[in-house]
Scaffold this motif. Structure first.
Motif, PDB file in Angstrom:
ATOM      1  N   ASP A   1     -18.004 -38.157 -35.364  1.00 53.41           N
ATOM      2  CA  ASP A   1     -18.575 -39.495 -35.594  1.00 53.41           C
ATOM      3  C   ASP A   1     -20.072 -39.438 -35.861  1.00 53.41           C
ATOM      4  N   LEU A   2     -20.763 -38.490 -35.213  1.00 54.65           N
ATOM      5  CA  LEU A   2     -22.217 -38.436 -35.351  1.00 54.65           C
ATOM      6  C   LEU A   2     -22.660 -37.498 -36.474  1.00 54.65           C
ATOM      7  N   GLY A   3     -21.697 -36.787 -37.067  1.00 55.03           N
ATOM      8  CA  GLY A   3     -22.045 -35.884 -38.163  1.00 55.03           C
ATOM      9  C   GLY A   3     -22.774 -34.630 -37.726  1.00 55.03           C
ATOM     10  N   ILE A   4     -22.468 -34.159 -36.518  1.00 57.97           N
ATOM     11  CA  ILE A   4     -23.005 -32.881 -36.070  1.00 57.97           C
ATOM     12  C   ILE A   4     -21.840 -32.016 -35.582  1.00 57.97           C
ATOM     13  N   THR A   5     -22.119 -30.813 -35.108  1.00 60.34           N
ATOM     14  CA  THR A   5     -21.010 -29.944 -34.691  1.00 60.34           C
ATOM     15  C   THR A   5     -20.692 -30.154 -33.209  1.00 60.34           C
ATOM     16  N   GLU A   6     -19.473 -29.744 -32.850  1.00 66.15           N
ATOM     17  CA  GLU A   6     -19.053 -29.810 -31.455  1.00 66.15           C
ATOM     18  C   GLU A   6     -20.023 -29.010 -30.575  1.00 66.15           C
ATOM     19  N   ALA A   7     -20.421 -27.830 -31.064  1.00 63.05           N
ATOM     20  CA  ALA A   7     -21.342 -26.984 -30.285  1.00 63.05           C
ATOM     21  C   ALA A   7     -22.670 -27.700 -30.045  1.00 63.05           C
ATOM     22  N   GLN A   8     -23.138 -28.447 -31.043  1.00 64.29           N
ATOM     23  CA  GLN A   8     -24.405 -29.197 -30.878  1.00 64.29           C
ATOM     24  C   GLN A   8     -24.260 -30.298 -29.836  1.00 64.29           C
ATOM     25  N   VAL A   9     -23.116 -31.005 -29.863  1.00 66.41           N
ATOM     26  CA  VAL A   9     -22.879 -32.064 -28.865  1.00 66.41           C
ATOM     27  C   VAL A   9     -22.906 -31.457 -27.471  1.00 66.41           C
ATOM     28  N   ILE A  10     -22.179 -30.356 -27.301  1.00 66.03           N
ATOM     29  CA  ILE A  10     -22.101 -29.704 -25.992  1.00 66.03           C
ATOM     30  C   ILE A  10     -23.475 -29.230 -25.540  1.00 66.03           C
ATOM     31  N   GLN A  11     -24.215 -28.641 -26.456  1.00 63.81           N
ATOM     32  CA  GLN A  11     -25.541 -28.108 -26.109  1.00 63.81           C
ATOM     33  C   GLN A  11     -26.489 -29.252 -25.717  1.00 63.81           C
ATOM     34  N   ARG A  12     -26.467 -30.348 -26.486  1.00 61.48           N
ATOM     35  CA  ARG A  12     -27.354 -31.483 -26.177  1.00 61.48           C
ATOM     36  C   ARG A  12     -26.976 -32.141 -24.848  1.00 61.48           C
ATOM     37  N   LEU A  13     -25.670 -32.333 -24.625  1.00 55.03           N
ATOM     38  CA  LEU A  13     -25.245 -32.963 -23.365  1.00 55.03           C
ATOM     39  C   LEU A  13     -25.597 -32.082 -22.165  1.00 55.03           C
TER      40      LEU A  13
END
Lengths: 160, 157
Positions: B38-50
């Motif tokens: 939905d945000l147009g980034i990768t799963e790894a980026q979501v995990i890293q940011r969270l």
């Protein structure tokens, strides 16, 4: 009421789920059930309104909302319904409840306000007062957090 | 405006991510991949940011928030008038109860405010009496909600 498995699911989701690719799979393994079973129970608990909200809880002090005030209002019971709805419509008001007054404490309507600082909280309380026509109130700013945690329901069902 | 004592300020993507995970967390096998899409980034980026937002203490936890009475519990708000010299021991006594989930001092003659969740109001009343006996604090109000106009735990960032 809840089945034993549902209680176990509640107990497993009231803590902190992993930030990893398959968080629900990790939890399902601990419960010794299939991931899909867990997801279905979770959706069902949400649809039945047992889960109010599933997701992240923030430390709002760290996300820019540093002041919080509870405002206790003394409202004529005939006007409380309307006053409650008016106050609840403000986005700065996160919680709004009616509670029975007490001989030691005559207030019967409560709002929680979160804002950047205390001056903003006071300004919001004045606006709430003007909009609702309720002018007897007290602001109670929080000074120290003595405890903040999540309720542990069914600890006996927790597999951890 | 940055409200952080340490670390880089949040960027727009962090804010978007926090708004999403607060209120619309996917109940799906790979929830972080769904958000990433939905945000147009990768799963790894979501995990890293969270993980970074968690490490900085901005995210307290990710999990379920339940409606007490639908699980067979009752909840209430209590307020106590505690003399300054008794504050510490009073807090210690009250906080021992697992059903006390939030407890704050507030600037008012009723200076200690805490929430209490238990299987019944009788149990809460009995606990409040025990607290009163143990601490010598006589004025403890039990103020259960009789009507909920609003509960919102989402903060728009």
């Amino acid at each position: 009421m809840l089945t034993e498995l549902e209680q176990k699911v509640v107990a497993s989701l009231q803590g902190d789920i992993p930030i990893s690719e398959r968080p629900f799979l990790e939890i399902a393994r601990k419960l010794e059930i299939e991931e899909e079973t867990l997801l279905n129970i979770l959706k069902d608990l949400r649809d039945r309104g047992i889960i109010r909200r599933f997701g992240a809880t923030l430390r709002h002090q760290k996300s820019g909302f540093r002041a919080n005030a509870m405002v206790a209002w003394q409202v004529d019971e005939k006007r409380i319904e309307k006053a409650g709805r008016t106050m609840a419509s403000f986005s700065e008001v996160t919680h709004c409840y009616r509670r029975d007054p007490n001989p030691l404490w005559p207030f019967n309507l409560y709002t929680m306000i979160h804002a950047r600082d205390e001056a903003t909280c006071r300004a919001i309380a004045r606006r709430l007062s003007l909009e609702s026509g309720v002018d007897i109130y007290q602001l109670l700013f929080s000074r120290h957090e003595l405890k903040k945690t999540s309720m542990q329901y069914f600890p006996e069902a927790d597999t951890d | 405006m940055s409200a952080f004592s340490k670390g880089a300020p949040m960027d727009d993507l962090d804010r978007e991510l926090l708004n999403r995970v607060q209120s619309d967390f996917p109940i799906a096998s790979r929830p972080y991949a769904a958000i990433a899409g939905d945000l147009g980034i990768t799963e790894a980026q979501v995990i890293q940011r969270l993980k970074a937002l968690k490490a900085r203490g901005i995210i307290r936890r990710i999990g379920g928030n339940f409606v007490p009475h639908k699980l067979g519990f009752v909840s209430t708000l209590c307020a106590a008038k505690v003399p300054e010299e008794k504050l510490e021991s009073f807090a210690e006594t009250v906080n021992r109860y697992p059903g006390v989930t939030h407890n704050y001092t507030r600037d008012n003659p009723f200076n200690v405010w805490f929430t209490f969740i238990a299987p019944s109001m009788e149990e809460i009343d009995a606990n409040l009496e025990a607290i009163s006996r143990e601490t010598g604090v006589r004025e403890i109000l039990n103020l259960p909600a009789t009507k909920v106009f609003k509960i919102r735990a989402h903060f728009d960032l």
